[in-house]
Design a protein around this motif. Structure first.
Motif, PDB file in Angstrom:
ATOM      1  N   UNK A   1       9.446  44.046 -38.328  1.00 12.16           N
ATOM      2  CA  UNK A   1       9.099  45.466 -38.208  1.00 12.16           C
ATOM      3  C   UNK A   1       8.653  46.059 -39.537  1.00 12.16           C
ATOM      4  N   UNK A   2       9.150  45.518 -40.651  1.00 14.12           N
ATOM      5  CA  UNK A   2       8.812  46.073 -41.954  1.00 14.12           C
ATOM      6  C   UNK A   2       7.815  45.260 -42.745  1.00 14.12           C
ATOM      7  N   UNK A   3       7.318  44.170 -42.167  1.00 13.23           N
ATOM      8  CA  UNK A   3       6.445  43.258 -42.919  1.00 13.23           C
ATOM      9  C   UNK A   3       5.137  43.916 -43.340  1.00 13.23           C
ATOM     10  N   UNK A   4       4.519  44.690 -42.453  1.00 17.46           N
ATOM     11  CA  UNK A   4       3.232  45.308 -42.775  1.00 17.46           C
ATOM     12  C   UNK A   4       3.369  46.254 -43.975  1.00 17.46           C
ATOM     13  N   UNK A   5       4.423  47.064 -43.981  1.00 19.65           N
ATOM     14  CA  UNK A   5       4.653  47.977 -45.097  1.00 19.65           C
ATOM     15  C   UNK A   5       4.893  47.214 -46.384  1.00 19.65           C
TER      16      UNK A   5
ATOM     17  N   UNK B   1      20.175  32.030 -48.849  1.00 18.45           N
ATOM     18  CA  UNK B   1      19.836  33.235 -48.093  1.00 18.45           C
ATOM     19  C   UNK B   1      19.698  32.940 -46.605  1.00 18.45           C
ATOM     20  N   UNK B   2      20.264  33.794 -45.758  1.00 18.34           N
ATOM     21  CA  UNK B   2      20.050  33.710 -44.314  1.00 18.34           C
ATOM     22  C   UNK B   2      18.740  34.421 -43.989  1.00 18.34           C
ATOM     23  N   UNK B   3      17.722  33.654 -43.579  1.00 18.68           N
ATOM     24  CA  UNK B   3      16.390  34.226 -43.331  1.00 18.68           C
ATOM     25  C   UNK B   3      16.069  34.321 -41.846  1.00 18.68           C
ATOM     26  N   UNK B   4      17.044  34.110 -41.011  1.00 20.93           N
ATOM     27  CA  UNK B   4      16.806  34.003 -39.565  1.00 20.93           C
ATOM     28  C   UNK B   4      16.027  35.181 -39.002  1.00 20.93           C
ATOM     29  N   UNK B   5      16.372  36.406 -39.408  1.00 19.39           N
ATOM     30  CA  UNK B   5      15.728  37.597 -38.851  1.00 19.39           C
ATOM     31  C   UNK B   5      14.625  38.140 -39.751  1.00 19.39           C
ATOM     32  N   UNK B   6      14.267  37.417 -40.812  1.00 20.90           N
ATOM     33  CA  UNK B   6      13.314  37.919 -41.788  1.00 20.90           C
ATOM     34  C   UNK B   6      11.903  37.418 -41.517  1.00 20.90           C
ATOM     35  N   UNK B   7      10.929  38.204 -42.002  1.00 17.87           N
ATOM     36  CA  UNK B   7       9.528  37.800 -41.908  1.00 17.87           C
ATOM     37  C   UNK B   7       8.936  37.543 -43.288  1.00 17.87           C
ATOM     38  N   UNK B   8       9.411  38.269 -44.307  1.00 16.10           N
ATOM     39  CA  UNK B   8       8.821  38.129 -45.640  1.00 16.10           C
ATOM     40  C   UNK B   8       9.735  38.790 -46.677  1.00 16.10           C
ATOM     41  N   UNK B   9       9.385  38.545 -47.922  1.00 22.63           N
ATOM     42  CA  UNK B   9      10.096  39.175 -49.028  1.00 22.63           C
ATOM     43  C   UNK B   9       9.150  39.354 -50.196  1.00 22.63           C
ATOM     44  N   UNK B  10       9.421  40.364 -51.028  1.00 23.28           N
ATOM     45  CA  UNK B  10       8.628  40.605 -52.231  1.00 23.28           C
ATOM     46  C   UNK B  10       9.560  40.474 -53.434  1.00 23.28           C
TER      47      UNK B  10
ATOM     48  N   UNK C   1      18.497  44.412 -48.996  1.00 24.30           N
ATOM     49  CA  UNK C   1      18.479  44.014 -47.590  1.00 24.30           C
ATOM     50  C   UNK C   1      17.681  45.041 -46.778  1.00 24.30           C
ATOM     51  N   UNK C   2      17.095  44.653 -45.653  1.00 23.81           N
ATOM     52  CA  UNK C   2      16.389  45.637 -44.815  1.00 23.81           C
ATOM     53  C   UNK C   2      17.260  46.809 -44.387  1.00 23.81           C
ATOM     54  N   UNK C   3      18.571  46.638 -44.398  1.00 21.77           N
ATOM     55  CA  UNK C   3      19.485  47.730 -44.048  1.00 21.77           C
ATOM     56  C   UNK C   3      19.638  48.753 -45.156  1.00 21.77           C
ATOM     57  N   UNK C   4      19.198  48.407 -46.376  1.00 18.21           N
ATOM     58  CA  UNK C   4      19.384  49.274 -47.525  1.00 18.21           C
ATOM     59  C   UNK C   4      20.545  48.866 -48.409  1.00 18.21           C
TER      60      UNK C   4
ATOM     61  N   UNK D   1       7.926  54.976 -49.684  1.00 21.86           N
ATOM     62  CA  UNK D   1       8.454  54.127 -48.609  1.00 21.86           C
ATOM     63  C   UNK D   1       9.507  53.134 -49.092  1.00 21.86           C
ATOM     64  N   UNK D   2       9.644  53.011 -50.392  1.00 24.27           N
ATOM     65  CA  UNK D   2      10.663  52.101 -50.939  1.00 24.27           C
ATOM     66  C   UNK D   2      11.786  52.893 -51.575  1.00 24.27           C
ATOM     67  N   UNK D   3      12.489  53.665 -50.764  1.00 25.06           N
ATOM     68  CA  UNK D   3      13.645  54.420 -51.244  1.00 25.06           C
ATOM     69  C   UNK D   3      14.874  53.534 -51.136  1.00 25.06           C
TER      70      UNK D   3
END
Length: 390
Positions: free
Chosen positions: A101-105, A135-144, A249-252, A387-389
């Motif tokens: 869900x957050x990969x495009x951003x 790292x558990x990447x099961x639910x991930x699409x990408x990282x920067x 983490x995507x959760x913040x 968008x990166x708060x």
């Protein structure tokens, strides 16, 4: 040009302004009024003290690019009589993780960051697993991942180094609270302090951090900046996380290494984030219910964590758009605001100090144009969307 400048607040923002002013023009008389010279409750000392280029707005990226340049050269810049300060800068990088869900951003932000010169690597799911096997990447699409120019440092050491250098350049620090001002129409003529003294001024800088709103009210301005408590937890773990960055983490929820331990935290839910909570209390429920479960899921080795220490500090939180307000307000012609950094003050302090010194001495910005952070956007209700708060 102002010949007498009074700065309210001697944390990283106020001390940075003072340093740059005197370094540029030794004839300017600079007084810093700091309510807590021990910095025991200062955001500069209590924060997680980190720097990143991974923002979604060009100016924030540019401010932090200058910030890392400043931090890398702090020894030479802030040297006093041959003694060079150290802030233990560790460029361990940030790692922002994204679900589908957050990969495009994430990819859009990465394109902007690298176009401005930031050294950020974009990793797909397989790349994340290869570089960070813990790292558990099961639910991930990408990282920067910040290859260089991002990391963490000694925030208390930074503010002390700036303060000492400013004093060596002739800045006068006054251990007192500001209790009021004297005005002549749209101009402040004196700043009143709790020590009974009145300080004449050509320019006043509000760099009061979490207490910015109270200072703004003294000059008749309603600023959308509030003190929001953030709890930080220092935890130990038997886990061995090689090459561990500051992970978002995507959760913040975030964490990073701190010597042989780790520090971690997150922002509370928006409906449970009141103003001015006491700093002598820590939100242990946030750790038990949000931070620990999130970390244990993302890093399986973190199932066993032990809290070694914890503390709380304030964000000077700009509820309007989470970005700093820098510059004059049209109702007070000689008051410059530098408030509402919302957790970015340490890394944006050098660029802010340099910019405000230019504004005071030259009437305009001559290096990095900070005008998009002015009061105009607030008064015209034009929020800057970051968008990166964190």
């Amino acid at each position: 040009m102002a010949s007498k400048v009074v700065i309210v607040g001697g944390g990283v923002i106020g001390s940075s302004v003072a340093y740059f002013l005197r370094a540029a023009d030794p004839t300017v008389e600079v007084t810093v009024i700091e309510r807590d010279p021990s910095y025991a409750r200062s955001s500069s000392a209590l924060s997680a003290a980190s720097i990143r280029q991974q923002f979604s707005t060009p100016l924030s990226i540019q401010m932090s690019l200058y910030g890392i340049e400043f931090l890398r050269s702090i020894g030479a810049r802030l040297e006093i009589s041959g003694e060079q300060p150290s802030i233990d800068l560790h460029e361990g990088g940030y790692l922002f993780l994204a679900t589908p869900a957050g990969e495009h951003t994430l990819r859009e932000n990465h394109a902007l960051q690298t176009s401005l010169g930031a050294d950020i690597s974009l990793l797909d799911k397989e790349g994340l697993q290869q570089q960070f096997p813990w790292l558990n990447v099961e639910d991930l699409a990408a990282g920067a991942y910040g290859v260089s120019g991002e990391g963490w440092f000694d925030g208390y050491g930074l503010v002390q180094a700036l303060r000492r250098k400013a004093q060596a350049l002739g800045v006068w620090y006054v251990p007192a609270d500001v209790v009021g001002v004297k005005r002549d129409r749209k101009k402040i003529t004196h700043v009143l302090a709790s020590n009974g003294q009145e300080y004449p001024c050509d320019t006043v800088v509000n760099a009061a951090g979490a207490w910015a709103r109270r200072v703004a009210e003294m000059v008749g301005i309603d600023i959308p900046v509030f003190a929001r408590r953030r709890s930080i937890f220092n935890v130990s773990s038997p886990a061995k996380l090689m090459g561990c960055p500051l992970l978002i983490d995507p959760t913040g929820v975030y964490f990073r290494p701190e010597g042989k331990t780790y520090i971690c935290g997150t922002s509370p839910a928006a409906d449970n984030d009141p103003d001015d909570l006491p700093l002598d209390q820590v939100d242990h429920n946030l750790f038990d219910e949000v931070i620990w479960p999130t970390l244990a899921n993302r890093i399986p080795q973190f199932e066993a964590l032990r809290v070694e220490n914890c503390w709380s500090g304030y964000y000077e939180y700009n509820v309007f758009d989470h970005n700093a307000i820098i510059g004059h307000h049209p109702d007070v012609e000689n008051c410059i605001f530098a408030n509402g950094f919302s957790g970015h003050g340490l890394q944006q302090g050098p660029a802010t100090g340099r910019g405000i010194s230019e504004l005071i001495l030259n009437g305009k910005y001559s290096t990095l144009d900070l005008s998009s952070l002015s009061w105009t956007r607030v008064l015209e209700n034009r929020a800057i969307v970051e968008r990166n708060v964190v």
